[in-house]
Design a protein around this motif. Structure first.
Motif, PDB file in Angstrom:
ATOM      1  N   THR A   1     -11.542  17.705  -0.643  1.00 45.38           N
ATOM      2  CA  THR A   1     -10.914  16.778  -2.207  1.00 45.38           C
ATOM      3  C   THR A   1     -10.918  15.740  -1.798  1.00 45.38           C
ATOM      4  O   THR A   1     -10.785  14.493  -2.690  1.00 45.38           O
TER       5      THR A   1
ATOM      6  N   PRO B   1      -6.782  13.677   3.609  1.00 44.11           N
ATOM      7  CA  PRO B   1      -5.877  14.819   2.906  1.00 44.11           C
ATOM      8  C   PRO B   1      -6.552  15.601   3.808  1.00 44.11           C
ATOM      9  O   PRO B   1      -7.582  15.819   4.252  1.00 44.11           O
TER      10      PRO B   1
ATOM     11  N   ALA C   1       1.503   1.563  -3.276  1.00 41.74           N
ATOM     12  CA  ALA C   1       1.004   1.772  -4.055  1.00 41.74           C
ATOM     13  C   ALA C   1       0.409   3.647  -4.320  1.00 41.74           C
ATOM     14  O   ALA C   1       0.313   4.677  -5.321  1.00 41.74           O
ATOM     15  N   ILE C   2       0.155   3.636  -3.478  1.00 42.43           N
ATOM     16  CA  ILE C   2      -0.340   5.140  -2.667  1.00 42.43           C
ATOM     17  C   ILE C   2       1.173   6.210  -3.077  1.00 42.43           C
ATOM     18  O   ILE C   2       0.728   7.159  -4.080  1.00 42.43           O
TER      19      ILE C   2
ATOM     20  N   ILE D   1      -6.726   2.204  -6.219  1.00 41.06           N
ATOM     21  CA  ILE D   1      -5.906   1.059  -5.826  1.00 41.06           C
ATOM     22  C   ILE D   1      -6.308  -0.081  -5.012  1.00 41.06           C
ATOM     23  O   ILE D   1      -6.923  -0.155  -4.164  1.00 41.06           O
TER      24      ILE D   1
ATOM     25  N   THR E   1      -0.267  11.401 -10.558  1.00 43.52           N
ATOM     26  CA  THR E   1      -1.461  11.990 -10.602  1.00 43.52           C
ATOM     27  C   THR E   1      -1.692  13.681  -9.553  1.00 43.52           C
ATOM     28  O   THR E   1      -2.336  13.876  -9.972  1.00 43.52           O
ATOM     29  N   GLY E   2      -0.490  13.205  -9.001  1.00 38.80           N
ATOM     30  CA  GLY E   2      -0.305  14.285  -8.514  1.00 38.80           C
ATOM     31  C   GLY E   2      -1.166  14.734  -6.883  1.00 38.80           C
ATOM     32  O   GLY E   2      -1.865  13.780  -6.237  1.00 38.80           O
ATOM     33  N   LEU E   3      -1.351  15.526  -6.153  1.00 36.44           N
ATOM     34  CA  LEU E   3      -2.568  15.900  -5.407  1.00 36.44           C
ATOM     35  C   LEU E   3      -2.983  17.693  -5.273  1.00 36.44           C
ATOM     36  O   LEU E   3      -1.855  18.040  -5.607  1.00 36.44           O
ATOM     37  N   PRO E   4      -3.934  17.901  -5.157  1.00 38.08           N
ATOM     38  CA  PRO E   4      -4.367  19.528  -5.115  1.00 38.08           C
ATOM     39  C   PRO E   4      -3.441  20.266  -4.082  1.00 38.08           C
ATOM     40  O   PRO E   4      -2.636  19.582  -3.131  1.00 38.08           O
TER      41      PRO E   4
ATOM     42  N   ILE F   1      -4.686  -4.036  -4.044  1.00 35.57           N
ATOM     43  CA  ILE F   1      -4.144  -4.656  -3.534  1.00 35.57           C
ATOM     44  C   ILE F   1      -4.009  -6.147  -3.591  1.00 35.57           C
ATOM     45  O   ILE F   1      -5.287  -6.390  -3.109  1.00 35.57           O
TER      46      ILE F   1
ATOM     47  N   GLU G   1     -10.277   9.626  -8.332  1.00 33.52           N
ATOM     48  CA  GLU G   1      -9.120   9.372  -9.662  1.00 33.52           C
ATOM     49  C   GLU G   1      -8.655   8.182  -9.049  1.00 33.52           C
ATOM     50  O   GLU G   1      -7.458   7.452 -10.382  1.00 33.52           O
TER      51      GLU G   1
ATOM     52  N   THR H   1      -2.384  20.183  -0.200  1.00 36.11           N
ATOM     53  CA  THR H   1      -2.560  19.439   0.631  1.00 36.11           C
ATOM     54  C   THR H   1      -2.179  17.880   0.952  1.00 36.11           C
ATOM     55  O   THR H   1      -0.841  18.228  -0.041  1.00 36.11           O
TER      56      THR H   1
ATOM     57  N   LEU I   1      -0.862  14.095   2.486  1.00 32.02           N
ATOM     58  CA  LEU I   1      -2.334  13.308   3.016  1.00 32.02           C
ATOM     59  C   LEU I   1      -1.497  12.870   4.178  1.00 32.02           C
ATOM     60  O   LEU I   1      -0.699  12.367   4.604  1.00 32.02           O
TER      61      LEU I   1
ATOM     62  N   GLN J   1       0.842   5.688  -6.718  1.00 32.76           N
ATOM     63  CA  GLN J   1      -0.486   7.496  -7.315  1.00 32.76           C
ATOM     64  C   GLN J   1      -0.340   8.529  -7.070  1.00 32.76           C
ATOM     65  O   GLN J   1      -0.764   9.475  -8.024  1.00 32.76           O
ATOM     66  N   VAL J   2       0.753   9.243  -6.218  1.00 30.42           N
ATOM     67  CA  VAL J   2       0.868  10.120  -6.379  1.00 30.42           C
ATOM     68  C   VAL J   2       2.040  11.059  -6.660  1.00 30.42           C
ATOM     69  O   VAL J   2       2.134  12.087  -7.956  1.00 30.42           O
TER      70      VAL J   2
ATOM     71  N   TYR K   1       1.116  -1.496   0.495  1.00 25.79           N
ATOM     72  CA  TYR K   1      -0.025  -0.550  -0.114  1.00 25.79           C
ATOM     73  C   TYR K   1       0.875   0.742  -0.054  1.00 25.79           C
ATOM     74  O   TYR K   1      -0.005   2.247  -0.754  1.00 25.79           O
TER      75      TYR K   1
END
Lengths: 260, 260
Positions: free
Chosen positions: B247, A237, A151-152, B257, A159-162, B259, B254, A165, A167, A155-156, A148
């Protein structure tokens, strides 16, 4: 393709098991640089070092392929040192903090050194994530969290984050049952009810240990406490504008203070 | 009529001029109890003392009519000690922190020990206010702020605050012109750009001083930086739910994920 630059920090210090696991996992995703405290900094909140000096020394604790520094500063200091001294002209593609030994769900986000590093990253305009495991043991089992974490982080990176912000990611402790998945959550309404354990030192002078009991007031199922209790990864977030915007008009209406 | 119970704390420590002014002003409004750090705690953010002991000792520094304690803890520790040990069954009608020697506008609210005491009060469900003067001098002039300190505290005693909110109140430094009034504001978007001043100790080992430059990115006129620059008292209502609620739906949409 250029490999992403990933800055790693934490609050348990460079020798903790959690940061070792985080560094190993991040090596699969990019070039890793570590700037982390040289001693445990749990509960440091968003403290920074004013009126005192800071140390910053190289360490080879993470092996030859990771440039790493340990600092006498707080987690927020470490991110500032990394951004404005160590990296200077390079901007990290991702800042990660942790993996913390202990929960940073709900109100604990305020007291958390792990999250202060992540929030400092967001202030600097970098995508950032704080990872915490809801298990305080020094030899806690992190294996089940790593797919995890990877994968997280990916992902960031993808696709970035606003903007502004970060996490707050918490993992359930290792249980017999597998983690059920990820829940995007809000911060639960909860607090620590403190008890102070009063003792006397050998000179007869009084001192205290703070011993908190966590109390969850939140009946919702859309918050991080619920997610962890139900064996999900919680992802909250977070932002750092503390303004209670919804109360501004009320105060403007209600107050009528004039000083002659 | 029963006099209100007012708890006073700060982050500059019990001997600072700011807390002396605050205690004197609060004595006009109610029964005052002080629990404050025994040494300066600036920049401590929302730090709490975990894994270490706390001292708590009586002090007569504020005279015979004020019950006062000094603690080795952080501002947040002091409020916890006051609420759960010193006061026990009594709940303060108001918690005030300050008056800080230095600005806590905009992003500084996160690093502020003064505001961590006020936020801790809000977490405990008590109306609370952090007061700061935008003047860092130890012998700063507080006189011009005191009518506002008193009026704002009286307003909060009279009409309360929305639950789980606290006020971040900043005062302009003493100028030739009188303060123009109060502005209810939002937190300005600004940050500290750090510079690290590198030096070497007598043993040749490197150390740093952090030296920040405050940079205001905010073009609005509804924020605390604007208010102070224009000689108003800034009042920012603050809350401690860091969730970036807006958000959550975006991330839910978006992210995908899984696993295995």
């Amino acid at each position: 393709m250029k490999r992403p630059l990933i800055l790693v920090s934490n609050d348990d210090g460079v020798t903790s098991k959690g940061i070792r696991n985080l560094v190993e996992t991040m090596k699969d995703l990019g070039e890793v640089i570590v700037v982390a405290p040289n001693s445990p900094q749990s509960g440091m909140g968003h403290a920074i070092t004013i009126g005192n000096t800071l140390r910053l020394d190289r360490t080879d604790i993470f092996g030859d392929d990771v440039v790493a520094y340990e600092s006498s500063g707080t987690p927020a200091d470490c991110v500032k040192l990394a951004k404005h001294h160590v990296l200077k002209d390079r901007t990290p593609d991702l800042i990660v903090s942790g993996i913390n030994h202990g929960s940073n769900t709900s109100i604990s986000v305020l007291y958390s050194g792990t999250m202060s590093a992540a929030i400092e990253g967001a202030i600097e305009g970098c995508p950032s994530i704080g990872f915490s495991l809801c298990d305080y043991a020094q030899d806690a089992e992190f294996e089940h969290t790593l797919p995890y974490v990877k994968a997280i982080a990916q992902q960031v990176l993808d696709t970035g984050l606003p903007r502004y912000t970060t996490l707050n990611v918490n993992f359930p402790p290792k249980r017999n049952e597998r983690i059920k998945g990820i829940k995007i959550c809000r911060q639960a309404r909860a607090k620590w009810e403190e008890e102070f354990d009063q003792r006397f030192d050998p000179n007869g002078r009084r001192y205290f240990w703070m011993a908190g009991n966590f109390v969850n007031f939140d009946k919702g199922e859309d918050n991080d406490e619920w997610a962890i209790a139900n064996n999900f990864v919680s992802v909250v977030p977070c932002q750092f504008d503390l303004t209670a915007h919804h109360t501004i008009s009320m105060l403007n209406d209600e107050w009528d203070i004039k000083i002659d």
